[in-house]
Each structure stands twice: as C-alpha cells, then as structure tokens.
Design an enzyme around this catalytic site. Structure first.
Site, short mmCIF file in Angstrom:
data_model
loop_
_atom_site.label_atom_id
_atom_site.label_comp_id
_atom_site.label_asym_id
_atom_site.label_seq_id
_atom_site.Cartn_x
_atom_site.Cartn_y
_atom_site.Cartn_z
CE LYS A 71 -4.01 1.43 2.25
NZ LYS A 71 -4.70 1.83 3.66
CB ILE A 72 2.30 2.77 -2.76
CG1 ILE A 72 3.06 1.23 -2.47
CG2 ILE A 72 3.43 4.01 -3.04
CD1 ILE A 72 3.64 0.66 -3.94
#
Ligand SMILES: O=C[C@H](O)COP(=O)(O)O
Length: 225
Positions: A86-87
């Site tokens: 998750k960026i």
C-alpha cells in the site's frame, strides 16, 4: 463488489472474518499505531489470523521510492504472496509502483482525484484507494469520484480496481456498489450496519414465535431423529 476490513486490530479481524465474506485486510499507519504493539508481532499476528487466501495490505513508510521498494520486499518476505504493497500517492509512490508492480500487487492510497487514480493505474497499480468519506466531508463528492474512477478504469480496460476506503454510512457503500466500485474496505462496525434491518429482525422474530407455538423448543435436528 467485494469486501475488505480496514483495521489492524486482531480481535476485530478474527470476529469479522468468521461471520462475513471478507477478501482481505487493509491497514494504514494510523490503524497500526493505534494497536500499540511491536510492528513485526502485529503484522505476523494478522498474517496468521487471515491465512494465505486473503490479501493483506500494509502501507509503506519510506520517504523515497527506493526506501519504499526495500520495505515492500521485506514485508512480502514476511507475509507471503498475499501481501499487497500500500503506497501513498505522490511522485515517490508512483516511482515505487513502477518497479514494485512487477513483483507484487500494489495499491495506491490517499487517492482524492480521478487523475491521481489514472496515473496510479498507468504506473501499474492493481488497486487505487479513494477516500470516500473524507471527500464527502468537504463536499467534494467522494462517492462520485470513486465511481467515476471505477468507470474510467473499466472504460480503458486497465487491470486496476477501486478499493473504496473511508466510509461512514451504508448509503456511501451502496452508492459505490451501484456505481461500479470493485471493492470496499470498511471499519468493523460497518458490517453489522450493512447486514442489519429492522424488518429482517421482526420477520425472523415472527418465524421464531410461530415455530415455537407448535414445535416448542425443538430444533429441526430434534424432529428428524
Ligand atoms: O486508509 C484509509 C482509511 O480507510 C481512511 O479511513 P478514515 O477516513 O476512516 O480514517
């Protein structure tokens, strides 16, 4: 539309995955910090509870793409093939996605506009996470943005799905479902809000009363013996 749970609380996860069809767990730095636990112990604890068949999103904290790439590789090693990196949206995040998406699924988060989502999808993200309620709270049409993104990704045939995040009520979830959002990730308390209805409760209470009027406390298996 599919469902994920947005929490880092192991007890909540255990409870919700037992009773609801949950495809995965999403977390963010706020949710993780709230648990006040050793990070590695928490991540492995969630990994073990959800098993290999549910996806597990853990957000990266690096300031540069290179740091994020290293973090994601280490997390994948710890969690396994069900890890989703998750960026956070931004220059560094997009750069990280362009490398990481060749190694693991990536979700670009904190999406607040349609073009952020398009850039993330073109960079190779498998998921984008628009913040529905936070946008609705400022009158920016969170539901509409999430649904437009879903339509846009489908229109261009991009292999990227919307994971709508930040929900506070059933209407937002339902409107996202009608608008083609692929996934929603919800806080634990929302699942009972979605599953419940006063007419369901009164209907089931009526069946119970009518059954007991004739069969008493017997259950079906008692009567089939
Ligand atoms: O990771 C993003 C969260 O789902 C945001 O949810 P929230 O607006 O309830 O903090």
């Amino acid at each position: 539309m599919r469902y994920m749970i947005d929490t880092a609380n192991i007890e909540e996860i255990k409870d919700i995955i037992e009773f609801f069809p949950i495809e995965g767990v999403t977390t963010n730095p706020t949710l993780v910090s709230k648990e006040k636990m050793d990070f590695k112990t928490l991540v492995t604890g969630i990994r073990d509870v959800i098993g290999p068949d549910r996806v597990f999103f853990v957000q990266l904290r690096g300031d540069t793409a290179e740091e994020m790439i290293e973090e994601a590789r280490a997390l994948k090693k710890l969690i396994g093939d069900n890890y989703v990196a998750k960026i956070p949206m931004g220059r560094a995040g997009l750069k990280a996605v362009m490398t990481l998406s060749k190694e693991m699924p990536c979700c670009v988060t904190a999406i607040c506009s349609r073009q952020q989502a398009m850039l993330a999808a073109r960079a190779g993200a498998s998921f984008v996470a628009p913040y529905v309620n936070r946008l609705d709270n400022i009158g920016a049409g969170g539901v509409e943005i999430a649904c437009d993104i879903a339509g846009m990704l489908d229109h261009y045939g991009l292999p990227c799905e919307v994971v709508g995040a930040s929900f506070k009520n059933v209407d937002q979830v339902q409107e996202c479902a009608m608008g083609g959002c692929h996934v929603v990730t919800l806080k634990a308390e929302m699942f009972d809000m979605l599953a419940g209805h006063p007419l369901t409760d009164s209907g089931i209470a009526g069946f119970d009363k009518d059954w007991k009027a004739f069969y008493g406390e017997n259950k079906i298996l008692d009567l089939l013996k």
